[in-house]
Design a protein around this motif. Structure first.
Motif, PDB file in Angstrom:
ATOM      1  N   THR A  26      17.900  21.595  12.828  1.00 44.76           N
ATOM      2  CA  THR A  26      16.372  22.180  12.882  1.00 44.76           C
ATOM      3  C   THR A  26      16.944  24.141  12.746  1.00 44.76           C
ATOM      4  OG1 THR A  26      16.770  22.203  15.035  1.00 44.76           O
ATOM      5  CG2 THR A  26      15.536  20.277  13.674  1.00 44.76           C
ATOM      6  N   ILE A  27      16.135  25.204  12.300  1.00 42.96           N
ATOM      7  CA  ILE A  27      15.970  26.190  12.968  1.00 42.96           C
ATOM      8  C   ILE A  27      14.654  27.205  13.157  1.00 42.96           C
ATOM      9  CG2 ILE A  27      16.485  26.808  10.598  1.00 42.96           C
ATOM     10  CD1 ILE A  27      18.068  28.868  11.119  1.00 42.96           C
ATOM     11  N   ARG A  28      14.716  28.175  13.635  1.00 40.19           N
ATOM     12  CA  ARG A  28      13.263  28.490  14.214  1.00 40.19           C
ATOM     13  C   ARG A  28      13.899  29.439  13.217  1.00 40.19           C
ATOM     14  NH1 ARG A  28      11.057  33.371  15.667  1.00 40.19           N
ATOM     15  NH2 ARG A  28       9.397  33.400  16.923  1.00 40.19           N
ATOM     16  N   THR A  29      12.180  28.874  12.632  1.00 42.79           N
ATOM     17  CA  THR A  29      11.813  30.251  11.792  1.00 42.79           C
ATOM     18  C   THR A  29      10.687  30.146  10.938  1.00 42.79           C
ATOM     19  OG1 THR A  29      12.909  31.176   9.493  1.00 42.79           O
ATOM     20  CG2 THR A  29      12.951  29.040   9.418  1.00 42.79           C
ATOM     21  N   GLN A  30       9.792  31.229   9.969  1.00 36.42           N
ATOM     22  CA  GLN A  30       9.073  30.761   8.980  1.00 36.42           C
ATOM     23  C   GLN A  30       9.064  28.575   8.903  1.00 36.42           C
ATOM     24  OE1 GLN A  30       7.589  33.394   6.804  1.00 36.42           O
ATOM     25  NE2 GLN A  30       8.335  34.901   7.691  1.00 36.42           N
ATOM     26  N   THR A  31       7.688  28.787   9.064  1.00 31.74           N
ATOM     27  CA  THR A  31       7.551  27.306   8.402  1.00 31.74           C
ATOM     28  C   THR A  31       6.889  27.009   6.879  1.00 31.74           C
ATOM     29  OG1 THR A  31       5.892  26.579   9.478  1.00 31.74           O
ATOM     30  CG2 THR A  31       8.153  26.097  10.453  1.00 31.74           C
TER      31      THR A  31
END
Length: 342
Positions: free
Chosen positions: A182-187
């Motif tokens: 999982t990576i926090r970025t635009q979805t």
């Protein structure tokens, strides 16, 4: 009788003089008021050492100095909105006059073409980026923003938020290491498409909650530039201490003013604002470049592990995503010009 007549005439003349003086004073105050304006300038970062703050303070100093104080600039660092969507809305409604926003949030206003500057691996160096934003493509995009917004937005200059890299719970040595993370970025949009294509799961986490999310294993990783994630101590969390310099985004930020309000300023005021904007661009770029090296050093001192990676496999994945997205939003010609500007 004559005495009464002379007395009445004297009173009448004195009243006329007082009225004339009063009118003259009112005109002077009105003129002074029209010559003086106040500009509310805002960004969404709360750290006072952030390059955004340095840039807007340079804008303030230049505008106030050149106008001899007749242009007052009030700078807000996250105090009237920590979300860029809030700042865009305030710019449209007049609650803010100058704001800084990213391409991703500009697309929410219906100006899809600006998403071009969010394409992963669009640029391969700062020289490449600067050639583009200060050249024909930069001018063209400025016109698009102004026309598509019906003059709600006028571009004052291009800023940068640095070069974005991966940081997470393990180092990345090749694309296979990213599978299932999982990576926090635009979805949504082209950024999300890229991260999905390399095998990760784009996840939405508010910037102010990301430290806790990394620390508590809510997300495996994130991506951003050194001055931003190191200032927030993300590199000191369990899921943020491994940094891989993917350099997937030489970021673009738009310094915007309300175009309708700008057009109502005097020519002198407009010239001063544009001059202040140029000064702010130089100050923000200088601060950002300095801080990238500074905060990379801080990350190392704090024990973060930094490694390099062969970026070509990532570039190969990004290129067809760029082609598809450029066609969808009608900027194929601009994409080609950017590729040729290296």
């Amino acid at each position: 009788m004559m005495r009464k007549l002379l007395l009445s005439l004297a009173v009448f003349l004195m009243a006329g003089i007082l009225v004339a003086c009063g009118d003259e004073g009112s005109d002077s105050e009105g003129s002074s008021g029209e010559d003086s304006i106040k500009i509310i300038a805002a960004h969404n970062q709360t750290d006072p050492e952030n390059p955004y703050q340095k840039g807007l303070l340079a804008f303030k100093e230049k505008a106030e100095a050149e106008s001899n104080g007749k242009i007052e600039v009030e700078v807000h660092a996250g105090t009237i909105g920590t979300e860029e969507s809030e700042l865009v809305e305030k710019l449209k409604t007049g609650a803010a006059d100058v704001v800084l926003v990213s391409p991703g949030f500009m697309t929410s206003t219906g100006i899809d073409q600006v998403d071009l500057f969010a394409f992963p691996y669009l640029f391969d160096s700062y020289d490449h980026w600067e050639n583009v934003v200060t050249g024909e493509v930069g001018d063209k995009m400025a016109n698009i923003i102004n026309e598509e917004s019906n003059n709600d937005f006028k571009l004052l200059g291009y800023w940068t938020a640095g070069v974005r890299h991966y940081y997470g719970k393990k180092p990345i040595k090749n694309i296979d290491d990213l599978q299932g993370m999982t990576i926090r970025t635009q979805t949504s949009g082209v950024v999300s498409d890229f991260w999905e294509e390399v095998g990760t799961v784009p996840t939405s986490v508010a910037w102010g909650e990301l430290y806790q999310a990394l620390q508590q294993d809510v997300v495996d990783s994130a991506e951003n530039a050194y001055p931003y994630f190191v200032q927030q101590d993300h590199h000191q969390t369990e899921n943020g201490k491994y940094i891989t310099e993917t350099a997937h985004d030489y970021t673009t930020r738009f310094l915007l003013i309300n175009g309708n309000k700008f057009d109502k300023y005097t020519e002198e005021q407009q010239d001063i604002i544009m001059s202040a904007a140029e000064t702010s661009v130089e100050a923000e770029w200088k601060s950002l470049h300095k801080q990238e090296e500074e905060y990379k050093g801080i990350a190392k001192e704090d024990g973060a592990k930094i490694n390099q990676i062969d970026r070509q496999p990532f570039v190969d994945i990004a290129k067809p995503i760029q082609d598809k997205a450029a066609k969808e939003i009608g900027v194929e010609d601009l994409l080609e010009k950017i590729r040729n500007a290296k």
